[in-house]
Design an enzyme around this catalytic site. Structure first.
Site, short mmCIF file in Angstrom:
data_model
loop_
_atom_site.label_atom_id
_atom_site.label_comp_id
_atom_site.label_asym_id
_atom_site.label_seq_id
_atom_site.Cartn_x
_atom_site.Cartn_y
_atom_site.Cartn_z
N CYS A 1 65.39 15.43 -88.51
CA CYS A 1 66.02 14.84 -87.32
C CYS A 1 67.44 14.37 -87.63
CB CYS A 1 65.14 13.71 -86.79
SG CYS A 1 65.62 13.23 -85.13
N HIS B 1 59.96 16.53 -86.00
CA HIS B 1 59.37 15.58 -86.95
C HIS B 1 58.07 16.13 -87.55
CE1 HIS B 1 61.94 12.01 -86.27
NE2 HIS B 1 62.15 12.60 -85.10
N GLU C 1 56.33 14.90 -89.79
CA GLU C 1 55.42 13.83 -90.21
C GLU C 1 54.50 13.34 -89.11
OE1 GLU C 1 58.59 13.67 -89.62
OE2 GLU C 1 59.28 11.73 -88.92
#
Ligand code: XMP
Length: 519
Positions: free
Chosen positions: A91, A179, A181
């Site tokens: 990001c 993202h 994660e």
């Protein structure tokens, strides 16, 4: 695979991934995901890269609340890592790499937020090994990359995000605007694995077992024959720290367990019994009367907390001072307690500490064997150490104990009533396999009396409230939808079994706007 580390040491040293934190709310999550790959990692502020650390095998740049154009945006000097380690920008990390290398970043439209599907994907890129063609990714950015620097090439896009991912053609640099994660990026775990294992060459050696083994050896080397004192709270973190230290240094560790008289029923005795049984050298201090005396007539919750906090430290210190030649204070501090989080001014805010300070003149050194672990890792280490499951997966319990569940003034009789009612509720949750389904449960004792009827007589006794919530972090919570038949049985058992109670209610408020505790 990139081998930047000296090959002789490569096979001997611990490996670590550094996550440079640019302030995103999901930075800790990146850390969790890397650890789930059995890979050790550290989260450091964006400007604190450990230049001389030979254990580093790769670097991840996190997201950020800022735009690269913000005056206050966090700016890291990437020249200290470029060419030395594989880098993955996420990001803001991706935008920062683009922006600082001659690419272009502009404000994004609202369509670039949320779930998206990859429309093009470079399958030859090692980052995308095993990816589905239209893999879902999660975007959350205010800016977007509109041009990538020279010498870089696009490796993935979505319908709305042209440069969803790109890589350098000459250096080990990858960047994704989504993202990996977060849960909504369905192949996110794979992407991180591809980076950490496939690209950085992680041996995936981080495990509870390896942690226990290496930490015991390190503690033995560091502490030698020194004496250590630890304040046990009965909670998971201090318990795991105690057992780990006890395995390392035996009776040179003294654990002090203070009974403030506001613990759960029989808890004081069972903690002493359990820990002694595990070979831990534990001293119990029953200071209940001192706490009750100072709490007499106190109704303000904050005042209760303050009194308990102060007396706790005093009692602990008094006992610690009796230990001859003690050199260390051990604490169950865990990683999330200490991560230096970045605030919006760019300053780092330092950790909190669990136990109130021992007198300065004692000059104790701090020993925090769990300081690199996340909560669930602490639990796994606890199980590895042979601590009973029941202890490891206990509900959270507030430091001031039952004092903040007795509304109004505290006296011995109120504590007795609450302990008895609480024990019935908690035992029933265990009996019906509901204990692990709720985050936290307990009983609240109301200060005024209510009318009831027993046989031919009217009663005038106390009312209690059952509280059980589901949650993942206590920041928000929902009241637990427990079966009516279960609640009915607990209510009956309490009214029949606890002298002084004639009414049981169930709290159906969620947090927010209510809190979990009543005081
Ligand atoms: P609330 O009531 O704020 O609680 O929703 C959130 C979590 O924090 C615990 N809690 C405390 N823990 N000292 C503690 O150690 C306190 O004074 C305290 N007050 C609340 C609460 O039990 C829940 O897990």
């Amino acid at each position: 695979m990139y081998h930047f580390t000296n090959s002789i040491f490569y096979t001997l040293m611990q490996q670590k991934i550094i996550i440079l934190d640019f302030g995103s709310q999901t930075t800790q999550l990146i850390g969790r995901r890397v650890r789930e790959l059995n890979m050790y990692c550290e989260i450091l502020p964006y400007n604190k890269f450990p230049i001389d650390d030979p254990e580093v095998i790769g670097v991840i740049l996190s997201g950020s609340p800022f735009s690269v154009y913000d005056e206050k945006a966090f700016k890291a000097d990437l020249s200290v890592i470029r060419g030395k380690y594989p880098i993955l920008g996420i990001c803001y990390g991706a935008q920062y790499i683009a922006y600082t290398n001659g690419g272009n970043v502009e404000p994004a439209g609202s369509r670039e937020y949320g779930r998206q599907n990859l429309t093009t994907i470079d399958k030859s890129c090692p980052l995308f090994k095993g990816f589905d063609d239209n893999s879902q990714v999660w975007m959350s950015h205010g800016d977007t990359i509109t041009a990538i620097p020279q010498g870089f090439k696009r490796i993935a896009s979505t319908e709305d995000v042209h440069f969803a991912a790109y890589e350098s053609e000459t250096e080990p640099i990858w960047a994704v605007q989504f993202h990996p994660e977060v849960f909504h990026t369905t192949d996110g775990k794979k992407l991180l694995e591809n980076f950490v294992v496939g690209i950085c060459g992680s041996r995936q050696e981080w495990s509870p077992e390896s942690f226990v083994k290496s930490t015991i050896a390190e503690l033995q080397a560091e502490l030698g024959n020194d004496k250590v004192v630890l304040g046990l709270s009965g909670g998971v973190d201090s318990s795991v720290a105690a057992v780990l230290l006890s395995k390392a240094i035996g009776d040179n560790l003294t654990c002090i367990f203070v009974n403030h008289g506001l613990l759960r029923k029989d808890e004081y005795e069972s903690v002493i019994r359990n820990y002694s049984g595990m070979g831990v050298h534990i001293i119990g201090v029953d200071a209940s009367d001192k706490f009750y005396a100072e709490l007499e007539g106190v109704t303000d919750p904050e005042q209760k907390r303050k009194i308990i906090g102060r007396l706790f430290v005093e009692t602990f210190n008094e006992e610690a001072l009796k230990i001859k030649d003690v050199k260390w204070l051990a604490q169950g501090t865990i990683y999330p307690d200490r991560i230096e989080s970045l605030n919006i001014t760019g300053k780092t805010i330092k950790s909190h500490h669990n136990v109130g300070g021992l007198p300065e003149e004692m000059n104790l050194k701090l020993c925090e064997p769990l300081k690199w672990l996340f909560k669930d890792e602490v639990r796994e280490v606890g199980l590895q150490l042979g601590i009973p499951r029941e202890l490891i997966f206990r509900h959270p319990f507030p430091g001031p104990g039952l004092s903040i569940r007795i509304l109004g003034a505290i006296d011995k009789e109120s504590v007795r009533i609450l302990q008895d009612a609480d024990a019935i509720f908690i035992n029933a949750l265990r009996k019906y396999d509901l204990y692990d389904k709720v985050w936290q449960a307990g009983v609240i004792l109301l200060p005024n009396k209510t009318v009831g009827v027993m046989g031919d007589e009217r009663t005038y006794e106390r009312a209690v409230v059952l509280r059980a919530v589901t949650s993942s972090d206590a920041m928000t919570a929902d009241w637990a939808d427990l079966p009516h038949s279960f609640l009915a049985e607990v209510s009956n058992d309490i009214i029949r079994g606890v002298k002084g109670v004639n009414r049981v209610c169930y709290d159906i408020s969620s947090k927010p706007p209510a809190t979990i505790e009543w005081e």
